[in-house]
Design a protein around this motif. Sequence first.
Motif, short mmCIF file in Angstrom:
data_model
loop_
_atom_site.label_atom_id
_atom_site.label_comp_id
_atom_site.label_asym_id
_atom_site.label_seq_id
_atom_site.Cartn_x
_atom_site.Cartn_y
_atom_site.Cartn_z
N ARG A 400 0.84 -1.20 0.00
CA ARG A 400 0.00 0.00 0.00
C ARG A 400 0.88 1.26 0.00
O ARG A 400 1.68 1.47 0.91
N GLY A 401 0.77 2.07 -1.07
CA GLY A 401 1.55 3.30 -1.18
C GLY A 401 3.00 3.10 -1.56
O GLY A 401 3.79 4.04 -1.48
N ILE A 402 3.39 1.90 -1.98
CA ILE A 402 4.79 1.62 -2.30
C ILE A 402 5.17 2.25 -3.63
O ILE A 402 4.35 2.42 -4.52
N ARG A 403 6.46 2.65 -3.77
CA ARG A 403 6.95 3.28 -4.99
C ARG A 403 8.18 2.53 -5.51
O ARG A 403 8.79 1.75 -4.79
N GLU A 404 8.51 2.82 -6.77
CA GLU A 404 9.72 2.22 -7.33
C GLU A 404 10.96 2.80 -6.66
O GLU A 404 10.95 3.94 -6.19
N LYS A 405 12.02 1.99 -6.63
CA LYS A 405 13.24 2.44 -5.96
C LYS A 405 14.44 1.80 -6.66
O LYS A 405 14.44 0.61 -6.98
N THR A 406 15.46 2.61 -6.93
CA THR A 406 16.72 2.11 -7.48
C THR A 406 17.84 2.62 -6.58
O THR A 406 18.07 3.83 -6.48
N SER A 407 18.52 1.69 -5.92
CA SER A 407 19.56 2.06 -4.96
C SER A 407 20.90 2.30 -5.65
O SER A 407 21.23 1.66 -6.65
N ASP A 408 21.68 3.25 -5.13
CA ASP A 408 23.03 3.51 -5.62
C ASP A 408 24.08 2.70 -4.86
O ASP A 408 25.27 2.77 -5.16
N GLU A 409 23.64 1.92 -3.87
CA GLU A 409 24.54 1.13 -3.05
C GLU A 409 25.22 0.04 -3.87
O GLU A 409 24.56 -0.74 -4.56
N ARG A 410 26.56 -0.03 -3.81
CA ARG A 410 27.28 -1.07 -4.54
C ARG A 410 27.15 -2.43 -3.86
O ARG A 410 27.19 -3.46 -4.52
N GLY A 411 27.03 -2.40 -2.54
CA GLY A 411 26.90 -3.63 -1.79
C GLY A 411 25.47 -4.14 -1.81
O GLY A 411 24.67 -3.80 -2.69
N PHE A 412 25.14 -4.96 -0.83
CA PHE A 412 23.82 -5.60 -0.79
C PHE A 412 22.73 -4.60 -0.46
O PHE A 412 22.82 -3.85 0.51
N ASP A 413 21.68 -4.58 -1.28
CA ASP A 413 20.54 -3.69 -1.06
C ASP A 413 19.36 -4.23 -1.87
O ASP A 413 19.47 -5.29 -2.51
N GLY A 459 25.15 -4.44 -6.17
CA GLY A 459 24.84 -3.50 -7.23
C GLY A 459 24.84 -4.15 -8.61
O GLY A 459 23.94 -3.92 -9.43
N LYS A 460 25.85 -4.96 -8.89
CA LYS A 460 25.94 -5.65 -10.19
C LYS A 460 24.79 -6.60 -10.40
O LYS A 460 24.20 -6.67 -11.49
N GLU A 461 24.45 -7.36 -9.36
CA GLU A 461 23.36 -8.34 -9.47
C GLU A 461 22.02 -7.67 -9.70
O GLU A 461 21.22 -8.12 -10.52
N ARG A 462 21.77 -6.56 -8.98
CA ARG A 462 20.50 -5.85 -9.14
C ARG A 462 20.38 -5.24 -10.54
O ARG A 462 19.33 -5.33 -11.18
N LYS A 463 21.47 -4.64 -11.02
CA LYS A 463 21.45 -4.04 -12.35
C LYS A 463 21.19 -5.11 -13.41
O LYS A 463 20.39 -4.91 -14.33
N ARG A 464 21.87 -6.25 -13.28
CA ARG A 464 21.69 -7.35 -14.23
C ARG A 464 20.25 -7.84 -14.23
O ARG A 464 19.66 -8.07 -15.28
#
Length: 614
Positions: A400-413, A459-464
């Motif tokens: 409920r009320g959630i939005r898209e998010k893209t983290s700049d964190e290189r580690g786990f996020d 970061g690499k895994e999320r981008k992929r």
Amino acid sequence: PNFDPAARGQTAAMPRDDSRDRSRSKDKKNDKRSRSRSKDKKESRSRSRSPSRERQKKPDDYGVDTMKITDDDAAFILGKGGKTKEKISRVSEAEIELFERDLILEIRGSKMQRRRAKKYAEGVMAQRTGPVSITDDYDDGDLSMLMVPQEAVGFVTGRAGNFLRTIEEEWCTLMFFCEVGGGSRNKEYEKLAIFGSTRARRGAELKVLSAVETKVPGYYEKIKDEVLNRDKGRDESGTWGTDTMTFQDDELSYALGKQGGTRKKLERSSGAIVQYVGHNAFFSGTREQRKRAREYMKWLFDQLEGPVYVEGWEDRDDCTVVDVPSDCIGYVTGARRAALGGIETDWGVLMFFMNRKGEGGKGSGRSEQLIICGPRRERRGAELKIMSSVETKSPGTFTRGIREKTSDERGFDTDRLIFKDDELSYALGKEGSTRKKLEGAAGAILQYVGHCAFIAGTGKERKRCREFVTWLLMQRRGAVTIRDINSREDATEMHIPENCKGWVTGNRGSELRRMEQETGTYMFMALDERGEERLIIFCHDAGSKVSPRGRMAAERLVNEMIQEKLRDDGPRGGGKDSRSPSRRRGRSESRRRSPSRRRSPSRRKNSRSRSRRR
């Protein structure tokens, strides 16, 4: 035979030679050495390219050693399907190539990796002519010796050595019985040599000891001190050791669980090696890992007495708590805890609902706290799965009320993507197959909570993973253009002959889907910058020459299909289908035409004339 690399086989150290290109694109006609004992195959006429293969960083003392071996030794080194060679390579962490024509074993790696690989190869070859003889000083910090009673040797070995091979596979070790110091075998005991890392050797040793104790009850007490003190402090933290706990009969079965499920759960969640030898529980690992394993075991048994609450869980780095609405608890738990237990098995975590004594049981309030114990990545995977289940039962709880998010964190996020209604079912696939495919190929955690895709990882895994999801959705609207993959470390490009494209992809992509499932990859036909179509295989795992998973495995399957098609077409150049009727019937259902398309022209004509008469 003596287990001595200096005495057996000719070895020669060679400086690093980058001029030898091992890539698949090099002309095989110029390579006089055959690297395997498998039957030669025709060139597939496909061109493939995987930029990441040459990018692995090599140690400073990287070099090459060669060993001259006999033809019989080569068979032993290779093993069935190349598995023994691959095992030696995994345990030693060296690269190994077997050149059959010249009977040369080439070993690449650091000085210690090469030394260990040669040592393991010598041990394997020595088994061909009799028991292996080694000395006590033949330890490079990679050897454990365990005395096994003679009456338990057959039980530990298993039929045709299958039990030992299973342990080797599980713990990434190399194991064989041997003679020590060149003397004759002791009639009462045999020495089992276990090679590998500290953790791997310990896991294998305790597994063997558990089997021995089953066959010879009370044997552990005779070697207790030796076992408990082995490799003490021999790790990077300097805290490696072993703790024990003794169980009663009824406690042991509970701590073991169905088919050892509880033991495996404790082992994976705590990070320690957890094994039961008789009525004794062993916890091997760093001080922190052993502490967690003991705590988890205590919480497990405390649940038999009543509600359990972990005080101070907020300050722990191995716990996550999810608030589960009371009306969803039964759905999340499942019948006889089947759903919750399945998530624990899938992610290697420990989970239970927390209650303080006197607060009542499940469903007494608006929500209850579910605690998830284990490593960060595994906890996040289990947490997202729980959130997905709750969202299915009670929509809006987490979205409920959630939005898209893209983290700049290189580690786990964690990143978030919002799906449209028609996109969700397509990105999910039948029984979640598409989601699991993208998740496995990307190496990230991908879970759908309502209409929101949660992507967790580095970061690499999320981008992929985001790219994979984007390309998947683009395929619904037409061809996807990926201009260049040279800069990618997760892709293999294959140019498929024009007359083989339909055969490789299959009816509605069925053959590609089959190969994806077998190899854990994501593959599709994409256009390059010139508008030319080629097949791209995506996966974070490059694979190996013998592994059934990864990009190399998928590439092999594609090449096999191309060769099959070219053979079937033969010199005729191929009509619509040059295969014999028997071969056509042998293909999968996806290759068969639908009944309406299979009707002959004469039958269609007859049906029209009948309809006119009516």
